[in-house]
Write a protein that holds these residues in place. Sequence first.
Motif, PDB file in Angstrom:
ATOM      1  N   THR A 167       6.278   5.614  -7.673  1.00  0.00           N
ATOM      2  CA  THR A 167       6.882   5.794  -6.362  1.00  0.00           C
ATOM      3  C   THR A 167       5.880   5.342  -5.319  1.00  0.00           C
ATOM      4  N   LEU A 168       6.326   4.505  -4.400  1.00  0.00           N
ATOM      5  CA  LEU A 168       5.454   4.053  -3.320  1.00  0.00           C
ATOM      6  C   LEU A 168       5.467   5.080  -2.207  1.00  0.00           C
ATOM      7  N   THR A 169       4.292   5.422  -1.704  1.00  0.00           N
ATOM      8  CA  THR A 169       4.214   6.421  -0.638  1.00  0.00           C
ATOM      9  C   THR A 169       3.264   5.948   0.449  1.00  0.00           C
ATOM     10  N   PHE A 170       3.576   6.354   1.665  1.00  0.00           N
ATOM     11  CA  PHE A 170       2.685   6.130   2.792  1.00  0.00           C
ATOM     12  C   PHE A 170       3.064   7.142   3.861  1.00  0.00           C
ATOM     13  N   ALA A 171       2.067   7.877   4.344  1.00  0.00           N
ATOM     14  CA  ALA A 171       2.334   8.954   5.309  1.00  0.00           C
ATOM     15  C   ALA A 171       3.426   9.853   4.729  1.00  0.00           C
ATOM     16  N   ASP A 172       4.544  10.036   5.456  1.00  0.00           N
ATOM     17  CA  ASP A 172       5.610  10.910   4.958  1.00  0.00           C
ATOM     18  C   ASP A 172       6.775  10.121   4.365  1.00  0.00           C
ATOM     19  N   ILE A 173       6.527   8.835   4.031  1.00  0.00           N
ATOM     20  CA  ILE A 173       7.575   7.995   3.440  1.00  0.00           C
ATOM     21  C   ILE A 173       7.383   7.921   1.931  1.00  0.00           C
ATOM     22  N   GLU A 174       8.488   8.060   1.197  1.00  0.00           N
ATOM     23  CA  GLU A 174       8.487   7.899  -0.250  1.00  0.00           C
ATOM     24  C   GLU A 174       9.571   6.902  -0.629  1.00  0.00           C
ATOM     25  N   MET A 175       9.234   5.932  -1.481  1.00  0.00           N
ATOM     26  CA  MET A 175      10.225   4.973  -1.965  1.00  0.00           C
ATOM     27  C   MET A 175      10.247   4.985  -3.483  1.00  0.00           C
ATOM     28  N   ASP A 176      11.407   5.287  -4.047  1.00  0.00           N
ATOM     29  CA  ASP A 176      11.617   5.201  -5.482  1.00  0.00           C
ATOM     30  C   ASP A 176      12.079   3.778  -5.769  1.00  0.00           C
TER      31      ASP A 176
ATOM     32  N   ILE B 178      12.699   2.252  -8.464  1.00  0.00           N
ATOM     33  CA  ILE B 178      13.623   2.084  -9.587  1.00  0.00           C
ATOM     34  C   ILE B 178      15.039   2.466  -9.175  1.00  0.00           C
ATOM     35  N   ARG B 179      15.160   3.578  -8.465  1.00  0.00           N
ATOM     36  CA  ARG B 179      16.490   4.069  -8.062  1.00  0.00           C
ATOM     37  C   ARG B 179      16.896   3.613  -6.662  1.00  0.00           C
ATOM     38  N   TYR B 180      16.013   2.861  -6.020  1.00  0.00           N
ATOM     39  CA  TYR B 180      16.302   2.330  -4.676  1.00  0.00           C
ATOM     40  C   TYR B 180      16.636   3.447  -3.686  1.00  0.00           C
ATOM     41  N   LYS B 181      15.765   4.448  -3.665  1.00  0.00           N
ATOM     42  CA  LYS B 181      15.946   5.570  -2.744  1.00  0.00           C
ATOM     43  C   LYS B 181      14.713   5.710  -1.862  1.00  0.00           C
ATOM     44  N   ILE B 182      14.945   6.015  -0.593  1.00  0.00           N
ATOM     45  CA  ILE B 182      13.858   6.202   0.361  1.00  0.00           C
ATOM     46  C   ILE B 182      14.007   7.545   1.035  1.00  0.00           C
ATOM     47  N   LYS B 183      12.896   8.238   1.185  1.00  0.00           N
ATOM     48  CA  LYS B 183      12.890   9.497   1.924  1.00  0.00           C
ATOM     49  C   LYS B 183      11.757   9.470   2.936  1.00  0.00           C
ATOM     50  N   ARG B 184      12.002  10.111   4.079  1.00  0.00           N
ATOM     51  CA  ARG B 184      10.932  10.311   5.055  1.00  0.00           C
ATOM     52  C   ARG B 184      10.941  11.776   5.455  1.00  0.00           C
ATOM     53  N   GLY B 185       9.827  12.426   5.250  1.00  0.00           N
ATOM     54  CA  GLY B 185       9.762  13.860   5.515  1.00  0.00           C
ATOM     55  C   GLY B 185      10.749  14.640   4.681  1.00  0.00           C
ATOM     56  N   GLY B 186      11.057  14.144   3.481  1.00  0.00           N
ATOM     57  CA  GLY B 186      11.985  14.820   2.586  1.00  0.00           C
ATOM     58  C   GLY B 186      13.449  14.496   2.829  1.00  0.00           C
ATOM     59  N   GLU B 187      13.748  13.773   3.896  1.00  0.00           N
ATOM     60  CA  GLU B 187      15.142  13.429   4.210  1.00  0.00           C
ATOM     61  C   GLU B 187      15.447  11.999   3.785  1.00  0.00           C
ATOM     62  N   THR B 188      16.630  11.812   3.220  1.00  0.00           N
ATOM     63  CA  THR B 188      17.029  10.493   2.733  1.00  0.00           C
ATOM     64  C   THR B 188      17.246   9.516   3.880  1.00  0.00           C
TER      65      THR B 188
ATOM     66  N   GLU C  75       3.635  -1.779  -0.179  1.00  0.00           N
ATOM     67  CA  GLU C  75       2.727  -2.334  -1.178  1.00  0.00           C
ATOM     68  C   GLU C  75       1.421  -2.832  -0.559  1.00  0.00           C
ATOM     69  N   HIS C  76       1.432  -3.017   0.773  1.00  0.00           N
ATOM     70  CA  HIS C  76       0.241  -3.530   1.470  1.00  0.00           C
ATOM     71  C   HIS C  76      -0.005  -2.740   2.760  1.00  0.00           C
ATOM     72  N   PRO C  77      -0.200  -1.440   2.650  1.00  0.00           N
ATOM     73  CA  PRO C  77      -0.379  -0.632   3.870  1.00  0.00           C
ATOM     74  C   PRO C  77      -1.596  -1.086   4.672  1.00  0.00           C
ATOM     75  N   GLY C  78      -1.395  -1.197   5.991  1.00  0.00           N
ATOM     76  CA  GLY C  78      -2.482  -1.586   6.874  1.00  0.00           C
ATOM     77  C   GLY C  78      -2.660  -3.082   7.037  1.00  0.00           C
ATOM     78  N   TRP C  79      -2.038  -3.875   6.164  1.00  0.00           N
ATOM     79  CA  TRP C  79      -2.164  -5.325   6.274  1.00  0.00           C
ATOM     80  C   TRP C  79      -1.285  -5.826   7.415  1.00  0.00           C
ATOM     81  N   VAL C  80      -1.785  -6.785   8.165  1.00  0.00           N
ATOM     82  CA  VAL C  80      -1.002  -7.407   9.234  1.00  0.00           C
ATOM     83  C   VAL C  80      -0.354  -8.677   8.685  1.00  0.00           C
ATOM     84  N   PHE C  81       0.978  -8.756   8.789  1.00  0.00           N
ATOM     85  CA  PHE C  81       1.711  -9.911   8.293  1.00  0.00           C
ATOM     86  C   PHE C  81       2.372 -10.642   9.452  1.00  0.00           C
ATOM     87  N   SER C  82       2.142 -11.936   9.514  1.00  0.00           N
ATOM     88  CA  SER C  82       2.836 -12.746  10.512  1.00  0.00           C
ATOM     89  C   SER C  82       4.310 -12.840  10.139  1.00  0.00           C
TER      90      SER C  82
END
Length: 233
Positions: free
Chosen positions: A132-141, A143-153, A169-176
């Motif tokens: 599961t990818l996580t950053f701050a209060d965001i969680e991304m599953d 495999i199941r294509y589900k996203i939660k922020r602060g526990g809410e879908t 996948e690249h937290p903090g990176w700046v992308f043009s």
Amino acid sequence: MSNPHLLLVEDDMALAELVSYHFDKSSFRVSQTADGEEALLLAREERPDIILLDWMIENLSGIEVCRRLRRGNDTANIPIIMMSARGEEEDRVRGLDIGADDYVTKPFSPRELIARVNAVLRRVRPALAGETLTFADIEMDTIRYKIKRGGETILLGPTEFRLLRHFLEHPGWVFSRERLLDHVWGHDSDIEIRTVDVHIRRLRKALNAGGRPDIIRTVRSAGYALDNDIAEG
């Protein structure tokens, strides 16, 4: 979840059998060839999850195979680990410069090689590692294509999902905007640059619902990044 598919490109048959045996034991599905031209065909016909590519192979060098894979629309983002007896820094740098994700010098232990492969897969294809990818209060599953922020879908469209996944996948990176077009929409995309801004706004609207802080930062004259600072715009 299916087993990761590894394409092994190696013309030393004894080594190829050894590597294939150990990856089979580690629940990988292994295809193999000793030929550079055939490697390109196999990569296009059944896109592998990762490629182990020897520097010195038949017909085409590993360097040229890597270069062509990176130029192909369907193969540009396949992770590649180059293998070689050439351990000089200049050779390693050359391999990485043309697009390899990692470089392993022979001789190596199968255990080390499997660890390197798994590390690259975790970095570039976290769904294959079952993470599961996580950053701050965001969680991304992934495999199941589900996203939660602060526990809410959070409900996202397919493009916003891919965009958020790339940021996670690249937290903090700046992308043009151009790099986001390449990574999220694909190298052959004819979508206009300003379309990126439209999808960034949609992603922000979904993530920031309910007054949550904005964690997508706009970097003036540069692009966008995922971090904990309040965005500039």
